[in-house]
Motif scaffolding. Structure first.
Motif, mmCIF file in Angstrom:
data_model
loop_
_atom_site.group_PDB
_atom_site.id
_atom_site.type_symbol
_atom_site.label_atom_id
_atom_site.label_comp_id
_atom_site.label_asym_id
_atom_site.label_seq_id
_atom_site.Cartn_x
_atom_site.Cartn_y
_atom_site.Cartn_z
ATOM 1 N N GLN A 199 0.926 -1.266 0.005
ATOM 2 C CA GLN A 199 0.127 -0.028 -0.089
ATOM 3 C C GLN A 199 0.689 1.420 -0.079
ATOM 4 O OE1 GLN A 199 -2.927 0.147 3.121
ATOM 5 N NE2 GLN A 199 -2.756 2.411 3.149
ATOM 6 N N ILE A 200 2.104 1.180 0.751
ATOM 7 C CA ILE A 200 2.807 2.383 0.656
ATOM 8 C C ILE A 200 3.797 2.251 -0.253
ATOM 9 C CG2 ILE A 200 2.353 2.960 3.216
ATOM 10 C CD1 ILE A 200 5.126 1.531 3.848
ATOM 11 N N ALA A 201 3.788 1.380 -1.392
ATOM 12 C CA ALA A 201 4.704 1.364 -2.497
ATOM 13 C C ALA A 201 6.137 1.076 -1.863
ATOM 14 C CB ALA A 201 4.679 2.454 -2.932
ATOM 15 N N VAL A 202 6.150 0.115 -1.022
ATOM 16 C CA VAL A 202 7.701 -0.403 -0.906
ATOM 17 C C VAL A 202 7.798 -1.596 -2.127
ATOM 18 C CG1 VAL A 202 8.973 -1.989 0.508
ATOM 19 C CG2 VAL A 202 7.607 -0.303 1.449
ATOM 20 N N PRO A 203 8.853 -1.565 -2.940
ATOM 21 C CA PRO A 203 9.173 -2.464 -4.072
ATOM 22 C C PRO A 203 9.110 -3.933 -3.469
ATOM 23 C CG PRO A 203 10.615 -0.550 -3.928
ATOM 24 C CD PRO A 203 10.032 -0.713 -2.822
ATOM 25 N N ALA A 204 8.537 -4.772 -4.195
ATOM 26 C CA ALA A 204 8.571 -6.093 -3.890
ATOM 27 C C ALA A 204 10.083 -6.622 -3.793
ATOM 28 C CB ALA A 204 8.026 -6.912 -5.251
ATOM 29 N N LYS A 205 10.840 -6.204 -4.130
ATOM 30 C CA LYS A 205 12.258 -6.875 -3.929
ATOM 31 C C LYS A 205 12.759 -6.456 -2.494
ATOM 32 C CE LYS A 205 17.121 -6.857 -5.560
ATOM 33 N NZ LYS A 205 18.045 -6.527 -6.792
ATOM 34 N N THR A 206 12.319 -5.177 -2.090
ATOM 35 C CA THR A 206 12.649 -4.909 -0.949
ATOM 36 C C THR A 206 11.777 -5.424 0.134
ATOM 37 O OG1 THR A 206 13.215 -2.614 -1.715
ATOM 38 C CG2 THR A 206 12.707 -2.544 0.613
ATOM 39 N N GLN A 207 10.641 -5.569 -0.087
ATOM 40 C CA GLN A 207 9.659 -6.571 0.616
ATOM 41 C C GLN A 207 10.177 -7.711 0.957
ATOM 42 O OE1 GLN A 207 5.365 -6.668 0.254
ATOM 43 N NE2 GLN A 207 5.423 -4.531 -1.063
ATOM 44 N N THR A 208 10.566 -8.547 0.085
ATOM 45 C CA THR A 208 11.382 -9.810 0.126
ATOM 46 C C THR A 208 12.519 -9.901 1.148
ATOM 47 O OG1 THR A 208 10.496 -10.506 -2.177
ATOM 48 C CG2 THR A 208 12.301 -11.761 -0.955
ATOM 49 N N ALA A 209 13.382 -8.849 1.004
ATOM 50 C CA ALA A 209 14.519 -8.802 1.718
ATOM 51 C C ALA A 209 14.035 -8.384 3.263
ATOM 52 C CB ALA A 209 15.263 -7.544 1.436
ATOM 53 N N ILE A 210 13.109 -7.729 3.513
ATOM 54 C CA ILE A 210 12.447 -7.208 4.879
ATOM 55 C C ILE A 210 12.034 -8.740 5.608
ATOM 56 C CG2 ILE A 210 10.635 -6.309 6.117
ATOM 57 C CD1 ILE A 210 11.161 -3.924 4.275
ATOM 58 N N PHE A 211 11.101 -9.411 4.725
ATOM 59 C CA PHE A 211 10.573 -10.675 5.404
ATOM 60 C C PHE A 211 11.574 -11.661 5.647
ATOM 61 C CE2 PHE A 211 6.255 -8.864 4.078
ATOM 62 C CZ PHE A 211 5.726 -9.631 5.075
ATOM 63 N N ASP A 212 12.521 -11.710 4.780
ATOM 64 C CA ASP A 212 13.529 -12.714 5.068
ATOM 65 C C ASP A 212 14.125 -12.660 6.250
ATOM 66 O OD1 ASP A 212 15.104 -14.844 3.953
ATOM 67 O OD2 ASP A 212 16.739 -13.235 4.308
ATOM 68 N N ILE A 213 14.438 -11.203 6.759
ATOM 69 C CA ILE A 213 15.174 -10.952 8.123
ATOM 70 C C ILE A 213 14.122 -11.209 9.066
ATOM 71 C CG2 ILE A 213 15.819 -8.995 9.219
ATOM 72 C CD1 ILE A 213 16.800 -7.503 6.822
ATOM 73 N N ILE A 214 12.903 -10.566 8.996
ATOM 74 C CA ILE A 214 12.048 -10.765 10.296
ATOM 75 C C ILE A 214 11.213 -12.045 10.580
ATOM 76 C CG2 ILE A 214 11.430 -8.194 9.996
ATOM 77 C CD1 ILE A 214 8.869 -8.863 9.075
ATOM 78 N N SER A 215 11.378 -13.037 9.299
ATOM 79 C CA SER A 215 10.987 -14.313 9.578
ATOM 80 C C SER A 215 11.835 -15.151 10.153
ATOM 81 C CB SER A 215 10.590 -14.854 8.227
ATOM 82 O OG SER A 215 9.438 -13.872 7.775
ATOM 83 N N ASN A 216 13.252 -14.711 10.084
ATOM 84 C CA ASN A 216 14.178 -15.806 10.243
ATOM 85 C C ASN A 216 15.189 -15.230 11.661
ATOM 86 O OD1 ASN A 216 14.019 -17.909 8.198
ATOM 87 N ND2 ASN A 216 13.892 -16.346 7.091
ATOM 88 N N MET A 217 15.053 -14.164 12.145
ATOM 89 C CA MET A 217 16.140 -13.623 12.965
ATOM 90 C C MET A 217 16.013 -13.780 14.398
ATOM 91 S SD MET A 217 14.910 -9.560 13.250
ATOM 92 C CE MET A 217 15.488 -9.222 14.675
ATOM 93 N N SER A 218 14.838 -14.296 15.060
ATOM 94 C CA SER A 218 14.505 -14.799 16.534
ATOM 95 C C SER A 218 15.608 -15.835 16.844
ATOM 96 C CB SER A 218 13.294 -15.245 16.660
ATOM 97 O OG SER A 218 12.732 -16.456 16.289
ATOM 98 N N PHE A 219 15.639 -15.784 18.181
ATOM 99 C CA PHE A 219 16.350 -16.834 19.020
ATOM 100 C C PHE A 219 15.961 -18.343 18.587
ATOM 101 C CE2 PHE A 219 17.852 -19.132 22.343
ATOM 102 C CZ PHE A 219 19.233 -19.107 22.583
#
Length: 214
Positions: A82-102
């Motif tokens: 909705q706020i126009a973050v590019p798909a490639k950037t979204q993928t990079a963000i999700f890769d981080i927040i989906s895998n960074m927990s202890f």
């Protein structure tokens, strides 16, 4: 909408999800993680937007805090689109927040991007030291954990499922099961240097608790 406006919108989105948190994953925690992530990326080798966005969003899909993770992820994706973050950037963000927990590091620890390593370090540093001590007690009390029981020994070689089972944990044992391990699991030299002092403070605290225990 430029990148700074996008980051402001992301901050507001996270505040709408975590603004009333009572487990130590509130906006004060988010602000500290963002600040530390920027500090760890002071040489700007990592993408500043991805780092800040991931730092802002890292707890909004945390299974400790939300029961329907699929819905939580869909909500984040819809918002970023909705706020126009590019798909490639979204993928990079999700890769981080989906895998960074202890918890994700307990079995087959995922490989993170440089940005992910920085955000992970920033988040994990907030779990140790003086703030870490306070957050551990705050979280444990919220979930009705015992402070300490000498008869209950710290658990070893935990699976993710066992780690999430708070019925088998005390607040003091959490230091052994997670917090004392963080220093050696950090990614960046700068984070490890910060962790050394914080680790010493935690060990002094736990030693004092045991000495003063009835």
């Amino acid at each position: 909408m430029d990148k700074q406006q996008q980051l402001t919108a992301i901050y507001d989105f996270t505040a709408s999800k975590l603004g009333n948190d009572q487990t130590g994953h509130d906006m004060a925690h988010i602000k500290r993680v963002v600040k530390m992530a920027k500090q760890l990326n002071q040489d700007n080798l990592g993408d500043p937007f991805i780092i800040e966005a991931a730092a802002l969003l890292h707890d909004v899909i945390d299974e400790k805090l939300f029961t329907d993770i699929t819905a939580a992820k869909a909500s984040v994706k819809d918002f970023l689109t909705q706020i126009a973050v590019p798909a490639k950037t979204q993928t990079a963000i999700f890769d981080i927040i989906s895998n960074m927990s202890f918890a994700h590091s307990l079995e087959n620890r995922p490989t993170l991007s440089l940005e992910g390593q920085i955000v992970q370090d920033a988040d994990w540093l907030d779990a140790i030291g003086a703030i870490g001590i306070a957050r551990a007690i705050y979280y444990g009390a919220k979930h009705h954990e015992k402070l300490y029981d000498p008869a209950i020994l710290p658990r070893e070689n935990l699976t993710k499922e066992q780690y999430r089972n708070l019925a088998d944990e005390t607040i003091i044992n959490h230091f052994y099961e997670k917090l004392f391990k963080i220093k050696d699991l950090l990614n960046t030299a700068a984070a490890k240097e910060i962790a050394t002092q914080r680790q010493a403070l935690m060990r002094s605290f736990v030693t004092a608790v045991k000495e003063e225990w009835v």
